[in-house]
Scaffold this motif. Sequence first.
Motif, short mmCIF file in Angstrom:
data_model
loop_
_atom_site.label_atom_id
_atom_site.label_comp_id
_atom_site.label_asym_id
_atom_site.label_seq_id
_atom_site.Cartn_x
_atom_site.Cartn_y
_atom_site.Cartn_z
N SER A 211 -4.29 3.45 0.20
CA SER A 211 -3.95 2.36 -0.32
C SER A 211 -2.32 1.80 0.02
O SER A 211 -1.61 2.73 0.63
N TRP A 212 -2.18 0.58 0.05
CA TRP A 212 -0.89 -0.25 0.32
C TRP A 212 -0.12 -0.42 -0.74
O TRP A 212 -0.39 -1.49 -1.55
N VAL A 213 1.17 0.44 -0.88
CA VAL A 213 1.67 0.14 -2.11
C VAL A 213 3.17 0.18 -1.56
O VAL A 213 3.60 0.15 -0.60
N TRP A 214 4.08 0.34 -2.65
CA TRP A 214 5.59 0.76 -2.68
C TRP A 214 5.80 2.07 -2.51
O TRP A 214 5.07 2.94 -3.01
N VAL A 215 6.62 2.63 -1.76
CA VAL A 215 6.92 3.89 -1.40
C VAL A 215 7.16 4.78 -2.80
O VAL A 215 6.81 5.90 -3.17
N ASN A 216 8.25 3.98 -3.63
CA ASN A 216 8.47 4.45 -4.94
C ASN A 216 7.40 4.81 -5.98
O ASN A 216 7.52 5.28 -6.99
N GLN A 217 6.20 4.37 -5.57
CA GLN A 217 4.99 4.56 -6.39
C GLN A 217 4.51 5.97 -6.21
O GLN A 217 3.49 6.19 -6.99
N MET A 218 5.04 6.59 -5.33
CA MET A 218 4.34 7.86 -5.07
C MET A 218 4.17 8.79 -6.33
O MET A 218 3.14 9.59 -6.63
N PRO A 219 5.27 9.11 -6.91
CA PRO A 219 5.16 9.96 -8.34
C PRO A 219 4.06 9.58 -9.30
O PRO A 219 3.45 10.21 -9.84
#
Length: 446
Positions: free
Chosen positions: A292-300
């Motif tokens: 998926s193509w997201v923002w890095v800070n969405q990982m948690p």
Amino acid sequence: MHPATSPTAGPPAEPHHRTPVPRRRFLRGVLATAVAVPLMFGAAACGDDSAGDDGQVKLSVFWWGGEARAKLTEDALALYTKKHPNVTFEKTWQANQGYFDKLATLTAGGNPPDLFQIDDNYLAEYAGRSTVLDLKSYQDSGKLDVSKFPKSLLEYGVVDGKLAGVASGENTQGLVYNKTLLSKNGLPEPTTGQSWEEHIAWAEQVAKKAKVPGTQDPSADYKAFWVWLRQQGKDLYAGKDLGFTAEDVTKWFTLWKGARDRGATPTPDVIHEGNASDVTKQLVVTGKAATSWVWVNQMPDLKKNTKDELGVVAYPGDPSAQWARASMYWSVFKGSKHRDTAVDVINFLANDPEAVALLGTDRGLPSNMDLRATVSQTVTDPAMKQSIQVETELAQKFGQSPQVPIKGHSKVKSELVKAAENVQYQRATPEQAAEQFLAACRSAIA
């Protein structure tokens, strides 16, 4: 996105506000605001900070987010008051939904907050209406210390030569992938620096062997389109105009049509699911795609929604096309009677070790690089540690930041989704959808 870490999302309910605000439309948009602000507050912008007869200052602060963010922010502001007993705060927060309508109403209606949170969808618009204070003179005098900020992060708050906002945290684009799925099927992991064509070929290989589409189709994702444009020597915006042509959009849509034709991506209905901003619907955690193509800070928050191990790398292509994006900004109302104090609060939230430790990574990675290193040592969440590690590595590769998006950016993003889905559902060819998208964009930014 989860409200505690997201630059855009918030909880479903809206808490109380410091003052009741009449329910009105967006004053028919920005035109009424543009007229109202300079007439009502232009003179106040020339004055100095003013306190009451007792020397007390009450500063109004407005932000969006969830309860977790509210608690952290209130604790940090309480710490400021502890160190500056003459300053207290009127604190207002709410969900992201309706936040900018409320901010516009407050600003145009004569009840603006002194200090408020804003994002890159609206910063240029507010700066263009002379609603926000130019912070450059405070930077030059040293009253606002941004010397520890990454250069591209600081520059991403500059609009027409004016420092319109100070990043409250840093974020960047991330390609999140399912490590467990790949390992189980003996497949290689994607790596930073792979070309777009290599990524699609890898995704096709994953689809064939793992029987799961290798990648979400990002043709509707403005983040991916923007990075790809920068790798072609273009940009999303150029001055007050678009930075791309219909031909560029056609190439982008054609690239992903080819990926769909090869089975590297899901079907249109599943792609549509993944286009939702809700973190729980990202295909990498619903098991409907390997990436998926997201923002890095969405990982948690992604990790909370799957038992599988996840990895994250930069978007395909040259990683220098990515930049240190402000997850959100703090801006000061230009007509505030307490603007010096408001700027000092921004400086405190960015540079005071105790305040930065309190805020942690809620609004992204701390902007102050020295304090970011300190905070990163205290993080215990493995997914957040992973986010910090990846973003720290990417920071060494970041290129120059683009200009802050212009007025109409939100509409441009939604029109890209519409155009891309028209191609995905074969309602239009890439060429037709590109022309329609360009026309809609020009209307949005007019």
